[in-house]
Design an enzyme around this catalytic site. Structure first.
Site: not given
Length: 420
Positions: A277-278, A358-360
């Site tokens: 995910d990073r 919300l990183r996407g």
């Protein structure tokens, strides 16, 4: 060679490193050698060693003048192993685009490249070195501190600014640091400087690879085979942008903001979801099936192996054109706009795909802006989003063991459903 430091209380031996490696660090102490027959003292920088009368005085000027340091760096660059040109990479457009977008906007958060073995993953990443733009750094600072941004400054630079001292600033290329699988945690995070502890009796911090990678690129080949304790270190630094070291009585924090690039073969094992995910973007690389393209790749590689210098010269014009494109895109990135309607649609796609966090959303917006800047436009179009959204969301979808369709195709289907 060795120098003995004589004194009433103690004697220390300072052994210099071999000069076989053309590192700038080895050139600087030997800038001026002036034999003299004065008072019989030998001086090495600020260290003075008593010698017998009549012996020649060896004086090494270690005043690190900026122009002399640059000459030493140039000599070092000439002797480095030649790198395959980025412009000569055949195919693999998805991987190349993801890498270029991260150079244009480092805040995208890096790239994870997964694919078959022998598809040029490592070669492509390392070929990026020639295209990296120059940045302003404080001269002599181990953390590549930005003279204008306090968030990416080391403690010493901040203290110097606080005292009103003038900082020496130089232009240098963005650094690419390789993190080997066998690296120890001490080497990655930094540890106590043993040399200073033994010679001067003081506690001092010796920066590690994370310090060297600040404001640069940290590349991990076969990242899915990385030890868990190193994965934890990377997660911590990638999340906060700072590396904190607490060991041997030393407590220090320094900036560690880097573009994280990893590559690996999915057959050798999956990556931990927290680390996956990073990575801002995810590129999938497949083996080229077209026979003519395969022949071209083999011929180009044979030409490079036969005469690397001549091969690199043949791609010099294309490399320079790419460099100019990247430089222009970086300078115009802040002026690129994205309509509110497109932002809402991006978030709708993320929500309907059940993307966690919300990183996407953030990465898709940044990547679309970077692509528009690369194309020379000041406004994001729907086609820009269509190009980057599979790479930004593919690795963020929850795995369904019964699902046979590729996650990238799921993202594309949802995109057209929302944007139509």
């Amino acid at each position: 060679m060795a120098f003995a430091l004589g004194g009433s209380s103690s004697t220390a031996i300072l052994a210099s490193r071999s000069l076989s490696s053309p590192s700038p660090r080895h050139f600087l102490p030997l800038l001026s050698l002036t034999p003299a027959h004065g008072n019989g003292k030998k001086s090495i920088g600020s260290i003075r060693i008593q010698g017998k009368k009549g012996r020649p005085q060896v004086q090494c000027n270690v005043a690190t003048e900026i122009n002399t340091a640059e000459q030493a760096v140039n000599i070092s660059k000439e002797s480095q192993r030649p790198v395959y040109p980025f412009a000569a990479i055949v195919g693999q457009d998805e991987m190349k685009l993801c890498l270029l977008l991260n150079v244009i906007d480092p805040k995208i958060g890096g790239v994870m490249i997964m694919g078959d073995r022998g598809t040029g993953k490592s070669t492509t990443v390392r070929s990026l070195v020639d295209l990296l733009p120059e940045i302003r750094v404080v001269f002599g600072d181990p953390y590549n501190s930005d003279p204008e941004d306090p968030e990416s400054m080391g403690i010493e630079v901040r203290e110097s600014l606080g005292k009103g001292e003038q900082l020496s600033v130089v232009m240098t290329k963005i650094n690419m640091v390789d993190l080997p699988l066998g690296a120890t945690e001490d080497r990655v995070c930094g540890t106590i400087d043993i040399e200073k502890a033994l010679t001067e009796g003081v506690k001092a911090f010796e920066p590690g690879l994370l310090a060297k990678a600040n404001r640069g690129i940290l590349y991990v080949d076969e990242v899915n085979l990385l030890d868990d304790h190193l994965v934890d270190v990377l997660l911590d630094s990638a999340a906060s942008g700072w590396n904190t070291v607490e060991r041997e009585g030393i407590s220090i924090s320094h900036p560690a903001r880097f573009i994280l690039i990893g590559s690996g073969n999915p057959e050798e094992g999956e990556l931990r979801p927290q680390l996956l995910d990073r990575f801002g973007m995810h590129a999938q690389v497949g083996t080229v099936r077209d026979a003519e393209l395969r022949v071209k790749i083999v011929e180009e590689r044979a030409r490079f192996d036969q005469n690397p210098k001549e091969f690199r010269e043949s791609y010099k014009a294309e490399q320079e054109k790419l460099q100019q494109q990247i430089s222009s895109a970086r300078s115009s990135l802040s002026s690129v706009q994205i309509d509110q309607d497109l932002k809402v649609k991006i978030s709708r796609v993320c929500a309907e795909l059940n993307v966690d966090g919300l990183r996407g959303d953030i990465v898709t917006n940044r990547a679309a802006k970077a692509l528009a800047a690369l194309k020379g436009r000041d406004k994001v179009a729907a086609e820009d989003i269509a190009t980057v959204i599979p790479n930004c969301l593919r690795h963020r979808l929850r795995k369904d063991p019964l699902e046979s369709i590729d996650s990238g195709l799921l993202v594309i289907e949802k995109f057209y459903e929302v944007f139509s």
